[in-house]
Enzyme design. Sequence first.
Site, mmCIF file in Angstrom:
data_model
loop_
_atom_site.group_PDB
_atom_site.id
_atom_site.type_symbol
_atom_site.label_atom_id
_atom_site.label_comp_id
_atom_site.label_asym_id
_atom_site.label_seq_id
_atom_site.Cartn_x
_atom_site.Cartn_y
_atom_site.Cartn_z
ATOM 1 C CG MET A 65 -14.877 -7.971 -1.862
ATOM 2 S SD MET A 65 -14.467 -9.270 -3.059
ATOM 3 C CE MET A 65 -15.567 -8.883 -4.396
ATOM 4 C CB SER A 66 -12.021 -1.685 -2.849
ATOM 5 O OG SER A 66 -13.102 -1.412 -1.995
ATOM 6 C CB VAL A 67 -8.068 -4.792 -4.819
ATOM 7 C CG1 VAL A 67 -7.014 -5.192 -5.826
ATOM 8 C CG2 VAL A 67 -7.467 -3.938 -3.715
#
Length: 124
Positions: A65-67
């Site tokens: 999700m950070s990506v």
Amino acid sequence: MKSRGLLTKAVVSGLLLFQFLAVSASDLTSDIQEVIKGKNAQVGVAVLYKDDAVAVNNDAQYPLMSVFKFHITLTVLKKMEQEGIPLTAVVTLGPSDIDTKTRSPMYKKYKSKKITLSYGDLIN
């Protein structure tokens, strides 16, 4: 550790990409390690350069999700720029706008309140 603004991260990423394109594939690993050395962060980088693949810290697992957040934020910032929307413009969100079934720092902070935030604050 203070987090940098997302736009700053995008600029740094762009500069790093430009730097990578200016060197040979064999130099990339040491250049990447030099950039991330001493940072209080877990950083993984994978670069395809011509016919070579270079990976640094490739064995670690990173939250996907950070990506996604990074690329979504770049798209939002581009659209805001195209439409002339400043980061200081505000938006109002209600309880139905925050998904309570996911990890949400906004939900944790504001619970079920109606809130008004600038786009800049929302992006951060």
